[in-house]
Design an enzyme around this catalytic site. Structure first.
Site, PDB file in Angstrom:
ATOM      1  N   HIS A 229       0.859  -1.181   0.000  1.00 57.39           N
ATOM      2  CA  HIS A 229       0.000   0.000   0.000  1.00 57.39           C
ATOM      3  C   HIS A 229       0.901   1.238   0.000  1.00 57.39           C
ATOM      4  CE1 HIS A 229      -2.841   2.982   1.670  1.00 57.39           C
ATOM      5  NE2 HIS A 229      -3.824   2.155   1.358  1.00 57.39           N
TER       6      HIS A 229
ATOM      7  N   ASP B 294       3.062  -4.064   8.128  1.00 57.02           N
ATOM      8  CA  ASP B 294       1.787  -3.371   7.941  1.00 57.02           C
ATOM      9  C   ASP B 294       0.676  -4.380   8.204  1.00 57.02           C
ATOM     10  OD1 ASP B 294      -0.549  -2.231   7.016  1.00 57.02           O
ATOM     11  OD2 ASP B 294       0.204  -1.731   5.027  1.00 57.02           O
TER      12      ASP B 294
ATOM     13  N   GLN C 209      -4.574  -4.989   7.271  1.00 52.65           N
ATOM     14  CA  GLN C 209      -5.534  -5.965   6.757  1.00 52.65           C
ATOM     15  C   GLN C 209      -5.507  -7.289   7.507  1.00 52.65           C
ATOM     16  OE1 GLN C 209      -7.728  -5.044   4.688  1.00 52.65           O
ATOM     17  NE2 GLN C 209      -6.804  -3.088   4.121  1.00 52.65           N
TER      18      GLN C 209
ATOM     19  N   LYS D 264     -10.772  -0.318  10.316  1.00 53.60           N
ATOM     20  CA  LYS D 264     -10.889  -1.557   9.533  1.00 53.60           C
ATOM     21  C   LYS D 264     -11.285  -2.748  10.408  1.00 53.60           C
ATOM     22  CE  LYS D 264      -7.371  -0.006   6.219  1.00 53.60           C
ATOM     23  NZ  LYS D 264      -8.228   0.241   5.049  1.00 53.60           N
TER      24      LYS D 264
ATOM     25  N   CYS E 205      -4.754   2.438  -3.712  1.00 55.74           N
ATOM     26  CA  CYS E 205      -3.515   2.939  -3.101  1.00 55.74           C
ATOM     27  C   CYS E 205      -2.371   1.938  -3.277  1.00 55.74           C
ATOM     28  CB  CYS E 205      -3.723   3.262  -1.623  1.00 55.74           C
ATOM     29  SG  CYS E 205      -4.869   4.617  -1.327  1.00 55.74           S
TER      30      CYS E 205
END
Length: 422
Positions: free
Chosen positions: A135, A212, A215, A238, A379
């Site tokens: 991303h 990261d 998700q 999220k 993104c």
């Protein structure tokens, strides 16, 4: 098309998906005179009533600033925010709540590391290893750091099937990078990367690793101690929580050694006209009035996910993803991107439909079927370039997704084919 609403298992507390859906007020509304079918949880999830009510209670009964008042409602607000920090720490199995830094989002968490740790530790000629599936939030901060310091960037390629070239990753590690940063789960391809193995390999060459987790934390069990991540970043919005708050987890020794990211109130111990000293963790990195209601809302979201059970969350999404992959393959001209093996991907599917532009497709699905999906480069422009597409459509699933939602998506795609067939 035959739809089965029976799920393979119930939540930890014995609830059905229908009962879970009833917790989300927005799912009762209509768009274009059709029931809302929300398939964009990868961008931002919906919020259960418990989270909404928890934040309302703060505003209605103990709205006050934290850490600055000795009166009752200020102390109540401070206690509620710090309880939320403890909940988050336990949710990801951090050793101590002081390792949980509240930020605005995943993007700010990564930027914090890039500016604070990066500026102090990255120098001319140092290597930073990233991947092609990142991303922009886990790409641009490192580009800026490289521009400031003279460091260089190298990238792990992605296969046609949406998997990282781990052989190239190993070759890049032989160059002894100073930092390695990669996503736990791709927001485009759904790929779940073998992060524990990748972290161990990076540590073997003494590299620092940032993951990261935007998700992954919402969708599968995450144990930062077992992963041995140096830094791990994610966002509340999220994972059923509010916008405006995220988390940076870091190993304590690293955080202790890092200079502040921003200066101002609450991050200081003493201030004189020409110099200051810094507060303890985590407040050293939390300058100014924090997002108090949002932190408390994040704590409520963690409570809700714990009640469902993260094992159930992951299993439910795998069931929905497997069903969607099967049904989408029946749509003529549809191309799916990412791993085909269900064990290698999370609950997100990116696709194109013939020559139909994804934005047109998303608009038709909204107007004709009430289905909300995402369309664009997500993104992740370098990844779009890798697959030689300007954009994709993306459907993503969460705890409230049903097979009927996926059926509506598929029916909407067939309708779009009719509209765009001349």
């Amino acid at each position: 098309m035959v739809t089965s609403e029976k799920q393979t298992q119930q939540t930890r507390s014995g609830r059905t998906v229908a009962e879970v859906r009833a917790d989300f007020p927005i799912l009762a509304r209509q768009v274009h005179n059709k029931p809302l079918i929300y398939l964009d949880s990868t961008a931002s999830s919906q919020k259960p009533q418990a989270v909404i009510e928890t934040m309302n209670t703060y505003y209605q009964t103990y709205n006050a600033n934290v850490h600055r008042g000795v009166y009752t409602i200020s102390e109540e607000a401070t206690a509620a925010q710090e309880r939320a920090r403890v909940k988050v720490a336990r949710f990801i199995n951090a050793r101590h709540s002081k390792q949980v830094i509240f930020t605005r989002n995943t993007t700010e968490s990564i930027n914090l590391v890039a500016y604070s740790w990066g500026s102090a530790n990255i120098h001319t000629g140092d290597l930073i290893v990233l991947t092609e599936m990142e991303h922009h939030s886990n790409l641009v901060p490192w580009q800026l750091l490289a521009q400031r310091t003279g460091a260089r960037l190298e990238f792990v390629p992605v296969t046609d099937d949406g998997l990282l070239r781990l052989d190239i990753y190993q070759q890049l590690l032989e160059q002894r990078p100073r930092l390695v940063a990669f996503t736990h789960m791709s927001n485009v391809l759904g790929t779940i990367n073998p992060v524990q193995e990748m972290i161990a390999q990076a540590h073997a060459v003494e590299a620092i690793v940032l993951v990261d987790g935007a998700q992954s934390v919402p969708h599968l069990p995450v144990d930062v101690q077992a992963l041995d991540a140096d830094f791990y970043c994610f966002s509340a919005h999220k994972m059923l929580g509010p916008t405006g708050i995220g988390v940076l987890y870091g190993k304590r020794a690293l955080l202790e050694a890092m200079p502040p990211f921003m200066g101002g109130g609450d991050m200081i111990r003493t201030v004189k006209l020409h110099e200051s000293t810094w507060n303890d963790l985590p407040w050293k990195f939390e300058a100014g009035t924090p997002a108090i209601a949002e932190a408390i809302g994040l704590g409520a979201a963690v409570d809700y996910l714990n009640e469902l059970g993260m094992d159930w969350v992951q299993a439910h999404e795998q069931e929905m993803t497997a069903y969607a992959l099967e049904q989408l393959q029946q749509v003529p001209g549809l191309t799916i991107y990412g791993p085909r093996e269900i064990g290698q991907r999370g609950g997100v599917i990116s696709f194109t439909l013939g020559d139909v532009h994804p934005h047109d497709l998303a608009s038709i699905l909204d107007q004709e079927a009430g289905v909300a999906i995402r369309a664009g480069h997500h993104c992740a422009q370098p990844l779009m370039e890798r697959y030689d597409v300007p954009a994709t459509a993306r459907a993503s699933f969460y705890v409230y997704t049903t097979k009927a939602d996926i059926d509506a998506l598929v029916q909407g795609l067939h309708k779009a084919l009719q509209i765009f067939t001349f």
